[in-house]
Design a protein around this motif. Structure first.
Motif, PDB file in Angstrom:
ATOM      1  N   GLN A  17       6.765 -36.432  55.002  1.00  0.00           N
ATOM      2  CA  GLN A  17       8.000 -35.963  55.625  1.00  0.00           C
ATOM      3  C   GLN A  17       8.825 -37.118  56.164  1.00  0.00           C
ATOM      4  O   GLN A  17      10.044 -37.158  56.001  1.00  0.00           O
ATOM      5  N   LEU A  20      10.397 -38.920  53.224  1.00  0.00           N
ATOM      6  CA  LEU A  20      11.549 -38.188  52.692  1.00  0.00           C
ATOM      7  C   LEU A  20      12.768 -38.310  53.609  1.00  0.00           C
ATOM      8  O   LEU A  20      13.908 -38.278  53.149  1.00  0.00           O
ATOM      9  N   ALA A  21      12.514 -38.466  54.905  1.00  0.00           N
ATOM     10  CA  ALA A  21      13.617 -38.575  55.863  1.00  0.00           C
ATOM     11  C   ALA A  21      14.327 -39.921  55.771  1.00  0.00           C
ATOM     12  O   ALA A  21      15.539 -39.998  55.970  1.00  0.00           O
ATOM     13  N   GLU A  33       7.399 -36.519  47.712  1.00  0.00           N
ATOM     14  CA  GLU A  33       7.351 -35.089  47.368  1.00  0.00           C
ATOM     15  C   GLU A  33       5.963 -34.722  46.833  1.00  0.00           C
ATOM     16  O   GLU A  33       5.428 -33.644  47.128  1.00  0.00           O
ATOM     17  N   LYS A  36       3.602 -34.463  49.715  1.00  0.00           N
ATOM     18  CA  LYS A  36       3.824 -33.215  50.437  1.00  0.00           C
ATOM     19  C   LYS A  36       3.124 -32.062  49.722  1.00  0.00           C
ATOM     20  O   LYS A  36       2.481 -31.212  50.351  1.00  0.00           O
ATOM     21  N   SER A  59       8.368 -26.643  53.902  1.00  0.00           N
ATOM     22  CA  SER A  59       9.751 -26.907  53.490  1.00  0.00           C
ATOM     23  C   SER A  59      10.738 -26.715  54.629  1.00  0.00           C
ATOM     24  O   SER A  59      11.878 -27.192  54.558  1.00  0.00           O
ATOM     25  N   ASN A  60      10.319 -26.005  55.672  1.00  0.00           N
ATOM     26  CA  ASN A  60      11.196 -25.809  56.834  1.00  0.00           C
ATOM     27  C   ASN A  60      11.243 -27.042  57.724  1.00  0.00           C
ATOM     28  O   ASN A  60      12.055 -27.103  58.654  1.00  0.00           O
ATOM     29  N   GLU A  61      10.345 -28.008  57.470  1.00  0.00           N
ATOM     30  CA  GLU A  61      10.260 -29.196  58.296  1.00  0.00           C
ATOM     31  C   GLU A  61      11.085 -30.328  57.684  1.00  0.00           C
ATOM     32  O   GLU A  61      11.128 -30.500  56.466  1.00  0.00           O
ATOM     33  N   SER A  62      11.733 -31.114  58.553  1.00  0.00           N
ATOM     34  CA  SER A  62      12.481 -32.283  58.086  1.00  0.00           C
ATOM     35  C   SER A  62      12.518 -33.317  59.196  1.00  0.00           C
ATOM     36  O   SER A  62      12.245 -33.016  60.360  1.00  0.00           O
ATOM     37  N   GLY A  63      12.848 -34.540  58.831  1.00  0.00           N
ATOM     38  CA  GLY A  63      12.886 -35.611  59.818  1.00  0.00           C
ATOM     39  C   GLY A  63      11.502 -36.136  60.144  1.00  0.00           C
ATOM     40  O   GLY A  63      10.510 -35.723  59.547  1.00  0.00           O
ATOM     41  N   GLN A  65       8.039 -36.474  61.573  1.00  0.00           N
ATOM     42  CA  GLN A  65       7.127 -35.424  62.036  1.00  0.00           C
ATOM     43  C   GLN A  65       6.519 -35.780  63.391  1.00  0.00           C
ATOM     44  O   GLN A  65       5.962 -36.864  63.564  1.00  0.00           O
TER      45      GLN A  65
END
Length: 205
Positions: A17, A20-21, A33, A36, A59-63, A65
């Motif tokens: 995560q 990806l951020a 990805e 993940k 998938s609801n998580e971003s930035g 962690q």
């Protein structure tokens, strides 16, 4: 079976995560990805949930962690502790929930107590900041910190909220079935320790 698999899966998920951020390289993004998805496969394999279900949650998580924060209100009346019966599992817990953005920890706990029990309170003292991993809760996908705040009733009356179906006060030696995702018997007894000794220092971990 050891729960080390969950620790590894969470770490892989956190690395993915964060990558990806912050990553700009398309090949690195593809690798993150894949990490993940690997994390979701591990959790699905050992938890019994489908990989697709886990991927949907992740998938609801971003930035970057970080642990999620849960706050619990500790309220006593006549040497009994306030508990609410949760609709979701028909078991009992200290009123509380996830902390909302824009509110302090004490503001969050006051809001949760009023919404779930009908009582208006003031926050008096932080009594514990616990890592959920270090207590016998059911295993969760994410890492949680739990904040326990001692509060005092100043008004209101017992009124169920949309997430609760009953409200009551219980003595330490006669607790009802507890909602273990939210609190354990050990934690309730920890709270009673602050009733017996108001000068106790807050507990961490």
């Amino acid at each position: 079976m050891s729960d080390q698999w969950l620790t590894w899966a969470r770490k892989i998920q956190a690395i993915a995560q964060s990558g990806l951020a912050f990553s700009k390289d398309i090949y690195d993004i593809e690798r993150y990805e894949q990490l993940k998805e690997l994390s979701a496969e591990i959790i699905g394999e050992y938890s019994g949930q489908s990989t697709d279900e886990i991927v949907a949650v992740l998938s609801n998580e971003s930035g970057y962690q970080t642990p999620k924060i849960d706050v619990r209100g500790v309220v006593f009346r006549k040497n009994k502790i306030l508990l609410v019966k949760e609709n979701v599992d028909n078991n009992w817990s200290l009123p509380g929930g996830f902390c909302d953005v824009g509110l302090s920890a004490s503001e969050n706990v006051i809001k949760e107590i009023q919404e779930e029990s009908g009582f208006i309170c003031v926050a008096k003292k932080l009594i514990a900041l616990l890592d959920m991993n270090m207590h016998p809760h059911p295993k969760q996908i994410f890492h949680y910190y739990k904040i326990f705040i001692l509060c005092e009733i100043t008004g209101g009356q017992a009124t169920c909220g949309i997430e609760t179906e009953a409200i009551d006060f219980f003595p330490e030696n006669n607790l009802p079935p507890l909602s273990l995702n939210r609190n354990t018997e050990e934690q309730i007894k920890m709270a009673f320790g602050f009733l017996k000794d108001p000068h106790k220092f807050p507990i961490i971990d």
